[in-house]
Scaffold this motif. Sequence first.
Motif, PDB file in Angstrom:
ATOM      1  N   ASN A 234       0.954  -1.363  -0.200  1.00 42.70           N
ATOM      2  CA  ASN A 234      -0.450  -0.232  -0.253  1.00 42.70           C
ATOM      3  C   ASN A 234       0.669   1.214  -0.330  1.00 42.70           C
ATOM      4  OD1 ASN A 234      -2.502  -1.619   0.408  1.00 42.70           O
ATOM      5  ND2 ASN A 234      -2.518  -1.240   2.118  1.00 42.70           N
ATOM      6  N   GLU A 235       2.525   0.996   0.207  1.00 46.13           N
ATOM      7  CA  GLU A 235       3.175   2.032   0.331  1.00 46.13           C
ATOM      8  C   GLU A 235       3.322   2.841  -1.131  1.00 46.13           C
ATOM      9  OE1 GLU A 235       6.553   1.863   2.762  1.00 46.13           O
ATOM     10  OE2 GLU A 235       5.084   1.136   4.874  1.00 46.13           O
ATOM     11  N   PHE A 236       3.370   2.204  -1.921  1.00 41.69           N
ATOM     12  CA  PHE A 236       3.958   2.208  -3.060  1.00 41.69           C
ATOM     13  C   PHE A 236       2.665   2.336  -4.152  1.00 41.69           C
ATOM     14  CE2 PHE A 236       6.796  -0.067  -0.564  1.00 41.69           C
ATOM     15  CZ  PHE A 236       7.977   0.561  -0.416  1.00 41.69           C
ATOM     16  N   ILE A 237       1.204   1.742  -4.338  1.00 43.03           N
ATOM     17  CA  ILE A 237       0.680   2.033  -5.099  1.00 43.03           C
ATOM     18  C   ILE A 237       0.547   3.484  -5.764  1.00 43.03           C
ATOM     19  CG2 ILE A 237      -2.103   1.486  -5.002  1.00 43.03           C
ATOM     20  CD1 ILE A 237      -1.584  -0.690  -3.025  1.00 43.03           C
ATOM     21  N   GLN A 238       0.420   4.537  -4.694  1.00 47.20           N
ATOM     22  CA  GLN A 238      -0.302   5.464  -5.565  1.00 47.20           C
ATOM     23  C   GLN A 238       1.181   6.291  -6.091  1.00 47.20           C
ATOM     24  OE1 GLN A 238      -3.203   6.913  -5.535  1.00 47.20           O
ATOM     25  NE2 GLN A 238      -4.201   5.336  -4.912  1.00 47.20           N
ATOM     26  N   ASN A 239       2.759   5.764  -5.464  1.00 48.76           N
ATOM     27  CA  ASN A 239       3.351   5.759  -6.484  1.00 48.76           C
ATOM     28  C   ASN A 239       4.366   5.156  -6.489  1.00 48.76           C
ATOM     29  OD1 ASN A 239       5.650   7.950  -7.183  1.00 48.76           O
ATOM     30  ND2 ASN A 239       5.231   9.195  -4.683  1.00 48.76           N
ATOM     31  N   PRO A 240       4.483   4.541  -7.268  1.00 49.36           N
ATOM     32  CA  PRO A 240       5.319   3.528  -6.985  1.00 49.36           C
ATOM     33  C   PRO A 240       6.557   3.782  -7.391  1.00 49.36           C
ATOM     34  CG  PRO A 240       3.855   3.088  -9.162  1.00 49.36           C
ATOM     35  CD  PRO A 240       3.186   4.400  -8.346  1.00 49.36           C
ATOM     36  N   ILE A 241       6.782   4.738  -8.045  1.00 54.47           N
ATOM     37  CA  ILE A 241       8.705   5.106  -8.494  1.00 54.47           C
ATOM     38  C   ILE A 241       9.508   5.371  -7.002  1.00 54.47           C
ATOM     39  CG2 ILE A 241       8.066   7.771  -7.837  1.00 54.47           C
ATOM     40  CD1 ILE A 241      10.520   6.278 -10.121  1.00 54.47           C
ATOM     41  N   GLU A 242       8.474   5.074  -6.251  1.00 55.90           N
ATOM     42  CA  GLU A 242       8.734   5.237  -4.578  1.00 55.90           C
ATOM     43  C   GLU A 242       9.905   4.048  -4.053  1.00 55.90           C
ATOM     44  OE1 GLU A 242       9.399   7.532  -2.557  1.00 55.90           O
ATOM     45  OE2 GLU A 242       8.995   9.232  -3.325  1.00 55.90           O
ATOM     46  N   ILE A 243       9.049   2.815  -4.910  1.00 52.36           N
ATOM     47  CA  ILE A 243      10.549   1.261  -4.879  1.00 52.36           C
ATOM     48  C   ILE A 243      12.038   1.727  -5.347  1.00 52.36           C
ATOM     49  CG2 ILE A 243      10.097  -0.841  -6.224  1.00 52.36           C
ATOM     50  CD1 ILE A 243       6.983  -0.796  -6.250  1.00 52.36           C
ATOM     51  N   ILE A 244      12.358   2.070  -5.923  1.00 58.87           N
ATOM     52  CA  ILE A 244      13.603   2.451  -5.952  1.00 58.87           C
ATOM     53  C   ILE A 244      14.169   2.756  -4.981  1.00 58.87           C
ATOM     54  CG2 ILE A 244      12.978   2.006  -8.885  1.00 58.87           C
ATOM     55  CD1 ILE A 244      14.047   4.935  -9.446  1.00 58.87           C
ATOM     56  N   LYS A 245      13.446   4.043  -4.436  1.00 63.21           N
ATOM     57  CA  LYS A 245      14.512   4.622  -3.212  1.00 63.21           C
ATOM     58  C   LYS A 245      14.669   4.111  -2.055  1.00 63.21           C
ATOM     59  CE  LYS A 245      12.056   8.808  -5.239  1.00 63.21           C
ATOM     60  NZ  LYS A 245      11.492   9.939  -5.374  1.00 63.21           N
ATOM     61  N   ILE A 246      15.258   3.706  -2.288  1.00 58.99           N
ATOM     62  CA  ILE A 246      15.946   2.694  -1.120  1.00 58.99           C
ATOM     63  C   ILE A 246      16.695   3.020   0.344  1.00 58.99           C
ATOM     64  CG2 ILE A 246      16.028   0.185  -2.330  1.00 58.99           C
ATOM     65  CD1 ILE A 246      18.811  -0.091  -1.960  1.00 58.99           C
ATOM     66  N   TRP A 247      16.988   4.855  -0.569  1.00 59.52           N
ATOM     67  CA  TRP A 247      18.202   5.412   0.439  1.00 59.52           C
ATOM     68  C   TRP A 247      17.006   5.711   1.679  1.00 59.52           C
ATOM     69  CZ3 TRP A 247      17.670   5.219  -4.674  1.00 59.52           C
ATOM     70  CH2 TRP A 247      17.015   6.532  -5.608  1.00 59.52           C
ATOM     71  N   LYS A 248      15.866   5.964   1.416  1.00 59.94           N
ATOM     72  CA  LYS A 248      15.134   6.503   1.968  1.00 59.94           C
ATOM     73  C   LYS A 248      14.785   5.455   3.527  1.00 59.94           C
ATOM     74  CE  LYS A 248      12.161   9.831  -0.607  1.00 59.94           C
ATOM     75  NZ  LYS A 248      11.080  10.441  -1.160  1.00 59.94           N
ATOM     76  N   GLY A 249      14.578   4.410   3.546  1.00 62.66           N
ATOM     77  CA  GLY A 249      14.218   3.864   4.332  1.00 62.66           C
ATOM     78  C   GLY A 249      13.571   2.198   3.711  1.00 62.66           C
ATOM     79  N   GLY A 250      13.680   1.377   4.086  1.00 67.09           N
ATOM     80  CA  GLY A 250      12.379  -0.062   3.660  1.00 67.09           C
ATOM     81  C   GLY A 250      12.820  -1.674   3.513  1.00 67.09           C
ATOM     82  N   LEU A 251      13.861  -1.948   3.888  1.00 69.95           N
ATOM     83  CA  LEU A 251      14.294  -3.202   3.212  1.00 69.95           C
ATOM     84  C   LEU A 251      14.296  -4.668   4.693  1.00 69.95           C
ATOM     85  CD1 LEU A 251      18.177  -2.042   2.519  1.00 69.95           C
ATOM     86  CD2 LEU A 251      16.437  -2.162   1.169  1.00 69.95           C
ATOM     87  N   VAL A 252      13.776  -5.726   4.094  1.00 64.55           N
ATOM     88  CA  VAL A 252      14.427  -6.646   4.714  1.00 64.55           C
ATOM     89  C   VAL A 252      15.102  -7.498   5.175  1.00 64.55           C
ATOM     90  CG1 VAL A 252      11.783  -8.653   5.497  1.00 64.55           C
ATOM     91  CG2 VAL A 252      10.916  -6.752   4.205  1.00 64.55           C
ATOM     92  N   PHE A 253      15.743  -7.428   5.692  1.00 65.06           N
ATOM     93  CA  PHE A 253      16.735  -8.308   5.724  1.00 65.06           C
ATOM     94  C   PHE A 253      16.939  -9.504   5.671  1.00 65.06           C
ATOM     95  CE2 PHE A 253      20.217 -10.714   8.022  1.00 65.06           C
ATOM     96  CZ  PHE A 253      21.671  -9.890   7.492  1.00 65.06           C
ATOM     97  N   HIS A 254      15.980 -10.939   5.976  1.00 60.37           N
ATOM     98  CA  HIS A 254      15.440 -11.873   5.408  1.00 60.37           C
ATOM     99  C   HIS A 254      15.290 -11.886   4.005  1.00 60.37           C
ATOM    100  CE1 HIS A 254      13.810 -12.828   9.807  1.00 60.37           C
ATOM    101  NE2 HIS A 254      14.554 -13.669   9.893  1.00 60.37           N
ATOM    102  N   GLY A 255      14.905 -11.242   3.586  1.00 60.86           N
ATOM    103  CA  GLY A 255      14.781 -10.876   1.546  1.00 60.86           C
ATOM    104  C   GLY A 255      16.066 -10.871   1.136  1.00 60.86           C
ATOM    105  N   GLY A 256      17.273 -10.480   1.836  1.00 57.58           N
ATOM    106  CA  GLY A 256      18.118 -10.051   0.900  1.00 57.58           C
ATOM    107  C   GLY A 256      19.074 -11.128   1.542  1.00 57.58           C
ATOM    108  N   ILE A 257      19.025 -11.688   2.423  1.00 57.28           N
ATOM    109  CA  ILE A 257      19.448 -13.297   2.841  1.00 57.28           C
ATOM    110  C   ILE A 257      19.325 -13.814   1.391  1.00 57.28           C
ATOM    111  CG2 ILE A 257      19.830 -15.261   4.378  1.00 57.28           C
ATOM    112  CD1 ILE A 257      21.854 -12.896   5.491  1.00 57.28           C
ATOM    113  N   ILE A 258      18.149 -14.172   1.631  1.00 58.55           N
ATOM    114  CA  ILE A 258      17.260 -15.467   0.593  1.00 58.55           C
ATOM    115  C   ILE A 258      18.101 -15.001  -1.140  1.00 58.55           C
ATOM    116  CG2 ILE A 258      15.608 -16.351   0.091  1.00 58.55           C
ATOM    117  CD1 ILE A 258      13.982 -15.991   2.093  1.00 58.55           C
ATOM    118  N   PHE A 259      17.774 -13.414  -1.403  1.00 54.02           N
ATOM    119  CA  PHE A 259      18.044 -13.407  -3.096  1.00 54.02           C
ATOM    120  C   PHE A 259      20.155 -13.331  -2.983  1.00 54.02           C
ATOM    121  CE2 PHE A 259      14.810 -11.440  -5.409  1.00 54.02           C
ATOM    122  CZ  PHE A 259      13.808 -11.945  -4.787  1.00 54.02           C
ATOM    123  N   ALA A 260      20.526 -13.366  -1.853  1.00 55.43           N
ATOM    124  CA  ALA A 260      22.001 -13.443  -1.680  1.00 55.43           C
ATOM    125  C   ALA A 260      22.575 -14.490  -0.963  1.00 55.43           C
ATOM    126  CB  ALA A 260      22.525 -12.907  -0.703  1.00 55.43           C
TER     127      ALA A 260
END
Length: 250
Positions: free
Chosen positions: A70-96
Amino acid sequence: MYPTLIRIGEITLHTYGLFIVIGIFAGLYIIKMEALRIGLDFKHVSETLFWAIWAGLIGSRIFYVLYFPNEFIQNPIEIIKIWKGGLVFHGGIIFAFPITIYFLKKYKLPILKTFDTLAIALPLAHFFGRLGCFFAGCCYGAVCELPWAVVFNHPESIAPTNVPLHPTQLYEAMANLILFSMLYISRKKTEKEGIKISIYLIGYGTIRFVVEFFRGDLRQFYLNLSTAQWISLIFIFFGAMMIFKKFKND
């Protein structure tokens, strides 16, 4: 807290992004020192980490977007702005993880020995990452009336403002710092391959499982446990199985 550290005209330095970078470089420094100590080819290790870090950042962001669409539905461009905050560590481990395995095999690096080296640095990098979370207000805690509750009042904060919350970011940061200290101090006493990564999986899995009970952001629950807690239980299980098999074979 202070999501934005410096803003000069159109140039903005986000505190979260700064701490992520500090965490990455701190972790790389520890990995380099440990790789040189045990005779790993750091050139190939660093090349592996380059791709693993990118995969981890992408995975962390994808998991965050899936958790909070819901945080990105109205403004999808925000998805790429990881420098503002919003990372899930488990997801990082699973992908890495698969990326790391691929390059370790490509460069013929010892898998368990390399993962043991990474295990020492991961909680230190995560410590800085959680400090960044605290400044941005992401991964915030539930409402509480404890003496150490924190109140976010910055208008750009991701956390709810003007209410006392559990400082879950600091809980996890401090626990990761303790885990790093334990792994680093004992690194010369646990040379058996696979032990350090096993301790890390059990340690971090336990930390995250417990901290989740104090989180206040929207969570996805299955059988009264959050998605992160189920993944943490998987970490703990695999860590325990690795230790059991290691000592059983020896």
